[in-house]
Scaffold this active site. Structure first.
Site, PDB file in Angstrom:
ATOM      1  CE  LYS A  77      11.006  10.407  -5.325  1.00  0.00           C
ATOM      2  NZ  LYS A  77      12.171  10.798  -4.513  1.00  0.00           N
ATOM      3  CB  SER A 152      11.710   9.131  -0.936  1.00  0.00           C
ATOM      4  OG  SER A 152      12.367  10.004  -1.836  1.00  0.00           O
ATOM      5  CB  SER A 176      15.511  10.046  -1.814  1.00  0.00           C
ATOM      6  OG  SER A 176      14.898  10.133  -0.548  1.00  0.00           O
TER       7      SER A 176
END
Lengths: 485, 96
Positions: A77, A152, A176
């Site tokens: 990420k 997210s 997330s």
């Protein structure tokens, strides 16, 4: 066909010389690039570095050397700092930031032999539940590209769902990891607060943030988590406890496991089709010998309002470091220092990030601290106590990860509260620092549904065990969208 | 509760955020809605509750001994700086 294989299968293939790490990495990056215009799952693809690392991995494998993940591909990420590689956190503020160091998670996975293929797209500074707040544009859900992947960690979840990569790191502040894993039909693991080092994770809300992983299977997640977890002197909230051998306990029988069904999770907001999938999944656990019992956490309905005080407060403090002076975006021709700060931040941050910074600034400002921040931290204590009482009665809690399946891009962007309520079932675990996983447990109108399992602190081994045994009985996790299978 | 335009401007100033005029009514509306929403917390009886200080019960922030553990990396760290001279970060003149 290597793209359809799990990490465990890929590891076998590499060691049996069915294919090389270079071949594997090239095949996956070719797919990643080919699907990028449609999915937008990645912010940076590191082809050259990945191929160099894969060559070294092949040499290690040939010589019988290497770690548990040698030659295996992973995506990080874009919130994890990666030395010498663009690290944007999905923001214009950092769209020129090349990290001078590796996050601990990145360094640990690298030393275990994993090969980074690139950095995945995400909501800006991890503030979002649909991946629509990214400066680099929304990620699309591989099951239906008109829909959001969740957020997210939407890029990580979409990349694994579309079989661009078998594993991706992710982070979870209010859901997330679990929410995008549920909406994309993949396995997501949010560990106990302090289990995984936050060093080099760009901070959003430091008392809630926790790194974890998204994979196709729970067995793969166990493999990755064993390498990424552990004490780190560079993170003052890192917990100094030995890391269990998660893969070794995956097959432990579940007979007698006491599962608590959270009354508050089966509420009127839960889509009936989602609920049916969850009830069917619970029946699988009953067949495996588990016992179900309803439990109530009366303060849980206050978790979203408590979160939207605590998280913005911590965000406004953490994001004060972005001042246009030392790194990140700087406005042109500042009149004075105040103008430099204000315009660099006004231009560098997107609308949702500014909204949360202002929310946090307000709740921490003189005269409001007691009414909002202190009150929320007290409510947080009540919620943690509710969980503690529940875990005195049951081993794990189960329920839905999300109230509904994936929704259309643009459907909830105009109303922040509606967007915030996507995380209604996930936020409680963050407030109490608990580990939780989401695993695929069915489909509604062709869209995946996630089952959430929450456990007491440091029960990751039990959660992965429960997830793995479910995945031995079902094949929901093995399904990939036709277009990407 | 509807926050006034002046309140939004003051919050933005405290947060060091320059807002465009068009952004003000948007935040006026959404921040007001958020504060109404989090106002639900008032429903909870927290009279004798100690506010949470750490998500893991019994744990507090660890301290380390006060010794130098880092090497000097200022050159590497300053590669991301917008403006640097002689190892110093440059900003607009602060003192006339």
């Amino acid at each position: 066909m290597v793209h359809t294989l799990s990490l465990a299968q890929l590891s076998k293939g590499l060691r049996a010389r069915e294919f090389s790490s270079v071949e594997l990495v090239r095949a996956l990056i070719d797919r990643m690039e080919a699907h990028q215009p449609v999915l937008n799952a990645m912010i940076t693809i590191t082809r050259e570095q990945a191929l160099v690392a894969a060559q070294a991995a092949d040499k290690d494998l040939a010589a019988g050397r290497g770690g548990p993940l040698t030659g295996l591909p992973i995506v990080h990420k874009d919130l994890f700092c990666t030395e010498g590689v663009l690290t944007t956190c999905g923001s214009h503020m950092l769209d020129n930031f090349v990290s001078p160091y590796d996050a601990t998670v990145v360094a640990k996975l690298k030393s275990a032999g994993a090969i980074m293929l690139g950095k995945s797209n995400m909501d800006e500074f991890a503030m979002g539940s649909s991946n629509e707040t990214s400066y680099f544009g929304p990620v699309r859900n591989p099951w239906n590209t008109d829909l959001v992947p969740g957020g997210s960690s939407g890029g990580s979840a979409a990349a694994v769902a579309a079989r661009l990569v078998p594993a991706a790191t992710a982070t979870d502040t209010g859901g997330s990891i679990r929410q995008p894993a549920a909406l994309c039909g993949v396995t997501g693991v949010k560990p106990t607060y302090g289990r995984v080092s936050r060093y080099g994770m760009i901070a959003f809300a430091s008392s809630l943030d926790q790194g974890g992983v998204i994979c196709i299977t729970a067995a793969d997640a166990a493999l990755i988590l064993r390498e990424m977890a552990g004490f780190d002197a560079n993170d003052s909230t890192s917990v100094d406890l030995p890391v269990p051998d998660y893969p070794a306990t995956l097959d432990a029988p579940l007979a007698g496991l006491k599962i608590g069904l959270l009354k508050e999770f089966f509420d009127k907001g839960l889509d009936p089709e989602n609920e049916k999938c969850i009830r069917d999944a619970l029946a699988v656990y009953e067949r495996l010998g588990a016992r179900l019992q309803e439990v109530s956490l009366p303060n849980l309905p206050l978790s979203v309002p408590a979160y939207y005080v605590v998280a913005p407060a911590e965000c406004s403090s953490n994001l004060a470091r972005f001042d246009g002076v030392r790194f990140g975006h700087r406005a042109k021709d500042p009149r004075d220092l105040m103008d430099l700060y204000k315009r660099s931040r006004g231009e560098g941050f997107g609308a949702e990030v500014k909204r949360r910074i202002m929310t946090g600034t307000y709740v921490l400002s003189a005269g409001y601290y007691d009414a909002y921040y202190l009150k929320a931290q007290k409510v947080r204590q009540l919620i943690a106590a509710d969980f503690k009482r529940a875990f005195a009665q049951v081993d794990v809690l189960m329920g839905p990860t999300t109230p509904t399946p994936a929704f259309p891009i643009g459907a909830k962007t105009s109303d922040p509260i509606t967007m915030y309520l996507n995380d209604i079932y996930t936020i409680g675990a963050n407030l109490a620092g608990l580990p939780a996983v989401s695993i695929p447990c069915g489909f509604t109108s062709g869209l995946p549904v996630g089952l959430q399992i929450v456990g007491p602190h440091f029960s990751e081994g039990k959660l992965l065990n429960a997830a793995h045994l479910f995945q031995r009985e079902t094949d929901w996790h093995a399904r990939a969208p036709e277009r990407f299978s | 509760m509807l926050l006034t335009r002046e309140q939004i401007e003051n919050i933005a100033h405290l947060a060091r955020l320059a807002l465009q005029p068009a952004e003000l009514p948007v935040y006026q509306q959404s921040l007001s809605a958020i504060f109404d929403f989090v106002g639900e917390l008032d429903r909870a009886d927290t009279a004798d509750v100690v506010p949470m200080a750490h998500p893991l019960p019994g744990l507090s922030q660890r301290l380390r001994s006060d010794v130098v553990t880092e090497s000097d990396r200022h050159e590497i760290n300053q590669r991301n700086a917008p403006q640097v001279a002689a190892g110093l970060y440059l900003v607009p003149k602060v003192i006339e």
